[in-house]
Write a protein that holds these residues in place. Sequence first.
Motif, PDB file in Angstrom:
ATOM      1  N   GLY A 149      35.741  11.770  15.104  1.00  0.00           N
ATOM      2  CA  GLY A 149      36.489  12.389  13.961  1.00  0.00           C
ATOM      3  C   GLY A 149      35.860  13.625  13.630  1.00  0.00           C
ATOM      4  O   GLY A 149      34.620  13.930  13.321  1.00  0.00           O
ATOM      5  N   PHE A 150      36.599  14.992  13.663  1.00  0.00           N
ATOM      6  CA  PHE A 150      35.788  16.226  13.413  1.00  0.00           C
ATOM      7  C   PHE A 150      36.586  16.809  12.468  1.00  0.00           C
ATOM      8  O   PHE A 150      36.801  17.892  12.411  1.00  0.00           O
ATOM      9  N   GLY A 151      36.652  16.180  11.272  1.00  0.00           N
ATOM     10  CA  GLY A 151      37.161  16.635   9.928  1.00  0.00           C
ATOM     11  C   GLY A 151      35.968  16.947   9.211  1.00  0.00           C
ATOM     12  O   GLY A 151      35.072  17.250   9.677  1.00  0.00           O
ATOM     13  N   GLY A 154      32.900  14.340   9.395  1.00  0.00           N
ATOM     14  CA  GLY A 154      32.406  14.400  10.910  1.00  0.00           C
ATOM     15  C   GLY A 154      31.731  15.881  10.998  1.00  0.00           C
ATOM     16  O   GLY A 154      30.623  15.926  11.653  1.00  0.00           O
ATOM     17  N   VAL A 173      32.095  15.100  20.675  1.00  0.00           N
ATOM     18  CA  VAL A 173      32.801  14.798  19.707  1.00  0.00           C
ATOM     19  C   VAL A 173      34.440  14.192  20.144  1.00  0.00           C
ATOM     20  O   VAL A 173      34.951  14.744  21.238  1.00  0.00           O
ATOM     21  N   ASP A 175      38.259  13.154  19.010  1.00  0.00           N
ATOM     22  CA  ASP A 175      39.069  13.519  18.105  1.00  0.00           C
ATOM     23  C   ASP A 175      40.533  13.557  18.522  1.00  0.00           C
ATOM     24  O   ASP A 175      40.872  14.097  19.663  1.00  0.00           O
ATOM     25  N   SER A 177      43.011  15.205  17.775  1.00  0.00           N
ATOM     26  CA  SER A 177      43.647  16.594  17.641  1.00  0.00           C
ATOM     27  C   SER A 177      42.923  17.446  18.553  1.00  0.00           C
ATOM     28  O   SER A 177      41.930  17.778  18.697  1.00  0.00           O
ATOM     29  N   ALA A 180      41.021  20.341  16.905  1.00  0.00           N
ATOM     30  CA  ALA A 180      39.921  19.855  16.338  1.00  0.00           C
ATOM     31  C   ALA A 180      38.927  19.942  17.573  1.00  0.00           C
ATOM     32  O   ALA A 180      37.692  20.372  17.364  1.00  0.00           O
ATOM     33  N   ASP A 195      42.450   8.840  21.153  1.00  0.00           N
ATOM     34  CA  ASP A 195      42.553   7.939  20.284  1.00  0.00           C
ATOM     35  C   ASP A 195      40.989   7.169  20.639  1.00  0.00           C
ATOM     36  O   ASP A 195      41.042   6.303  21.443  1.00  0.00           O
ATOM     37  N   PRO A 217      36.426   8.834  11.038  1.00  0.00           N
ATOM     38  CA  PRO A 217      37.918   9.094  10.916  1.00  0.00           C
ATOM     39  C   PRO A 217      38.429   9.357   9.592  1.00  0.00           C
ATOM     40  O   PRO A 217      37.796   9.086   8.584  1.00  0.00           O
ATOM     41  N   GLN A 218      39.784   9.547   9.616  1.00  0.00           N
ATOM     42  CA  GLN A 218      40.515   9.820   8.335  1.00  0.00           C
ATOM     43  C   GLN A 218      40.966   8.435   7.679  1.00  0.00           C
ATOM     44  O   GLN A 218      40.945   8.575   6.393  1.00  0.00           O
TER      45      GLN A 218
END
Length: 365
Positions: A149-151, A154, A173, A175, A177, A180, A195, A217-218
């Motif tokens: 997760g690179f939000g 992350g 990383v 992700d 997306s 991302a 995923d 993750p989100q």
Amino acid sequence: MKLPGHDAIARQADEHLVTQRVRLPRKVVERPIRQVVERLLMALLVLVATALTVYADRDGYHDNSDGPVDLLDAFYYATVTLSTTGYGDITPVSDAARLTNIFVITPLRVLFLIILVGTTLEVLAERTREEWRLKRWRSTVRDHTVVIGFGTKGRSAVQTVCATGLKKDRVVVVDPSPRAIDAATAEGYAGVVGDATRSEVLKRAEVDKARQIIVAPQRDDTAVLVTLTARQLNRNAKIVAAVREEENAPLLKQSGADAVITSSGAAGRLLGLSVLSPAASMVMEDLIQQGSGLDLVERPVVRAEAGKTPRETDDLVVSVLRGHRVLGYDDPSIGTLQLTDRLITIVRATPSTHVTPHLRPLPQD
């Protein structure tokens, strides 16, 4: 916490199967479309130069259909000549025209082919070079850090880890997306689109050889599934996970996480501390931001400190890690420091300040 059905997750993951490739960071010189347009313009210039050269010496050429060569015939001859088609309906008949074909038209033909074919060759060469980089990366990557997760969480986590001395080429990383992952590779990290609840995706990130895994993750249910999958692939890695709701933290620990951070709870406690003491909240913010002001650093006990109490060390000792226990600096059970202990200290941040990495899981309360 209710987890989504496995079938729904599988269908969602299938959307990313095509893009589940490792992307290594690289410097992009220019956009591909711009590069193609520039090469087409260069080829057009070569075509025009060839046609004008033929037209300038049009009396030295003969058209089998109508005799004299005009401007349209010159462009026609240049096109079929540069493309090596050569129908033979227009031919050079004078010595000057033939010499021009040898020393001018032929080099232009070679240049024209290089421009057009060069794009294809460059794509093939780039693909071969990229495959070689991936093979080399897979053979050398180990003891690295995998960030799921690179939000916001992350990204902040990996920046903090890198501020302690970890090199960017030791970070992967993952992700779902592509944007991302593009952002991650732009910052110098390797990236995998897919995923992370699927073991195939984590294997692409070489999770089985990772030293530590950050799960950010989100969704909390995604964090649980990712932690379960990562722990199955790597029994020794240190896994740190983030959840939104505090009630889900025990589930993360049961799934194999060594440490769980509750984002909403931590933010709430920091807000409450800010109300009671804004200055204290500023100090806490400074402590968790590596590389500036004060830093929390975990380090081993050096030989000169063995036999001393925590107060007698040069650093400001906050806690002592003895085995799987975290003891406060004033805990009477500490007695004196041992060489097998580890210290959590507060130090002034410097460019050389870093946390000594270790494979041992974080101690549990």
